[in-house]
Design an enzyme around this catalytic site. Structure first.
Site: not given
Ligand code: NAP
Length: 468
Positions: A130, A154-155, A206-207, A228-229, A262, A360
């Site tokens: 997001w 899937k956003h 994501g994470s 990309e985590l 990130c 983080e």
């Molecule tokens: P997140 O919980 O991992 O969510 C990211 C996406 O993954 C969401 O669409 C989420 O869906 C989905 N998701 C979560 N668990 C899943 C699973 N088991 N199976 C399939 N999809 C799943 O991440 P966040 O905490 O919201 O976002 C922040 C993280 O992203 C931070 O660690 C940040 O550093 C990282 N990030 C990295 C980059 C990069 O380019 N390296 C850029 C931006 C952010 P739901 O929303 O439905 O849970």
């Protein structure tokens, strides 16, 4: 009902969305696949470029509406939301303009008659976060659509309106149905999509938790993935860095997107005790001067974090840091107003034994360190499991490059915090993931680099020595 718009500046629920049914999901996948097989991959590059350019143009024409949606759903300051819209349109245009060059046949001069073609591979699944609701999508849509793949996205569940708005850019007469599909899917449905033979690759931003779950499933299915985590970028300030511009960059690097980036400069590392005090004072004054308010008001300088759980998570990390000896130089608590606001915070005295030393912190919190030498700064910079970006500030550009080279990361900047442009490859090492987005590298992640080797008619079979 998990997909919801909740305004983080007020805490109010604005709108809820149904998760996609299994039958609708099957239909969406079927359409994305048949669109790939029978239409999109067969189109000329010029035709595909028209569709992607039109999407960029629509994004620019409706820029204000798109920006307001970001601010509503995840609380980004409105000026920054406008910047994200412009950047996303630029990424789409960049790939529309460069695809011709990137898709050129590569001859192999040492092997007469042999060459490599870059071909699409099929439906690509993207799981996105997001924090930059359009930029993240443009990083996928631009290269994948231009190479001839189709995309299912899937956003994140807290930006459903941004997700639908971006998908609407590809709702036009010149774009075949199925090139870009937004789905409000569960993690379980994502897993089943990865298992399906029609999906040929998966990318996650994501994470680490989400990345590991998806990468494991992709691995089991022998499918290519890009991850990309998270990150905990160091910003190293050497002895000769000028104070004022470096402070400005450190604040910008940390506080852009209310610290929820990130590649935010999460750890500020100053070389030299005396200058340490000077920089700490400067950071504390600037962080303390930020004013919480409505992010759609251009005067506001501190927005909310994205959700109630993000706020509580960050506040617990600050508490944990304190319990293990960290000191709060400014901020440290919740802002006393409705919505999900965390004070702009600077933490000091973070020892190696403090759990947040390696965590983080995704929000408006600077972890501040002072060290005695360049070598110590580099050691500290590399002391987390992450390796996304990093930066070093110095008047000596050669020294800056040497230090940048020693930071274990996918990106390192001299005299600027880690940042992004369509032309610059983006991605990390270690737990920050693998693969790259943006630039030509982002174009090459989900392609078939296909060898074709032509021999003259009537050629004899290769001899053992030639083959071996
Ligand atoms: P997140 O919980 O991992 O969510 C990211 C996406 O993954 C969401 O669409 C989420 O869906 C989905 N998701 C979560 N668990 C899943 C699973 N088991 N199976 C399939 N999809 C799943 O991440 P966040 O905490 O919201 O976002 C922040 C993280 O992203 C931070 O660690 C940040 O550093 C990282 N990030 C990295 C980059 C990069 O380019 N390296 C850029 C931006 C952010 P739901 O929303 O439905 O849970």
């Amino acid at each position: 009902m998990t997909y919801q718009t909740i305004n983080p500046a007020t805490g109010n629920l604005v709108k809820s969305f149904e998760t996609i049914s299994d039958s609708a999901l099957e239909q969406a996948l079927g359409l994305a696949h048949s669109c790939y097989e029978t239409d999109w991959r067969l189109r000329t590059i010029a035709d595909r470029a028209d569709v992607v350019r039109n999407a960029a143009a629509k994004l620019r024409e409706n820029a204000e509406e798109f920006a307001q949606l970001v601010t509503l759903e995840m609380g980004k300051l409105i000026e920054q939301a406008r910047g994200e819209v412009a950047l996303s349109a630029n990424i789409l245009d960049y790939y529309a303009a460069r695809a011709d060059e990137y898709l050129k046949r590569q001859e192999i001069p040492e092997a007469s008659g042999a060459y490599v073609e870059t071909r699409p591979i099929g439906v690509i699944l993207a799981v996105e976060p997001w924090n930059f609701p359009y930029y993240q999508l443009a990083r996928v849509a631009g290269p994948q659509l231009m190479v001839g793949n189709t995309v299912i996205v899937k956003h994140a569940s807290n930006v459903p309106q941004c997700a639908a708005a971006f998908a609407s850019l590809f709702d036009s007469d010149d774009a075949p149905k199925g090139i870009y599909t937004n789905i409000y899917a569960t993690a379980e449905q994502v897993g089943r999509l990865i298992d399906d033979q029609r999906v040929r690759g998966v990318t996650v931003t994501g994470s680490e938790r989400a990345g590991a779950a998806v990468a494991e499933r992709a691995g089991r299915n022998l499918k290519k993935s890009v991850m990309e985590l998270g990150g905990s970028d160091p910003l190293i300030i050497l002895e000769d860095a000028p104070v004022e511009p470096t402070l400005e960059n450190a604040i910008w690097g940390r506080m852009n997107n209310t610290g929820q980036s990130c590649v935010a400069s999460k750890r500020v590392i100053v070389v030299g005790r005396e200058r340490g005090g000077l920089f700490l004072d400067g950071l504390v004054a600037r962080m303390g001067a930020l004013r919480a308010g409505d992010p759609s008001n251009a005067e506001t300088t501190l927005g909310p974090v994205s959700s109630e759980s993000a706020m509580h998570g960050l506040l617990s990390q600050i508490d944990l840091a304190r319990k293990h000896g960290a000191q709060v130089a400014v901020g440290g608590g919740r802002v006393d107003r409705p919505g999900f606001f965390v004070e702009a915070t600077v933490l000091t005295h973070i020892e190696k034994t403090n759990p947040i030393y390696v965590q983080e912190l995704f929000g408006p919190v600077i972890s501040f360190y002072v060290v005695e030498s360049e070598a110590e700064a580099i050691e500290l910079a590399n002391a987390t499991p992450f390796g996304l970006g990093g930066s070093v500030f110095t008047a000596d550009l050669e020294r800056g490059q040497r230090v940048a080279d020693k930071i274990e990361s996918g990106m390192a900047f001299v005299n600027h915090p880690t940042w992004t442009r369509p032309e610059l490859p983006f991605g990390g090492v270690k737990n920050s993931g693998y693969g790259r987005e943006l630039s030509e590298l982002g174009f090459g992640e989900f392609v078939n680099k296909k060898l074709i080797a032509v021999s003259p008619v009537g050629s004899p079979p290769p001899g053992v020595s030639e083959a071996g």
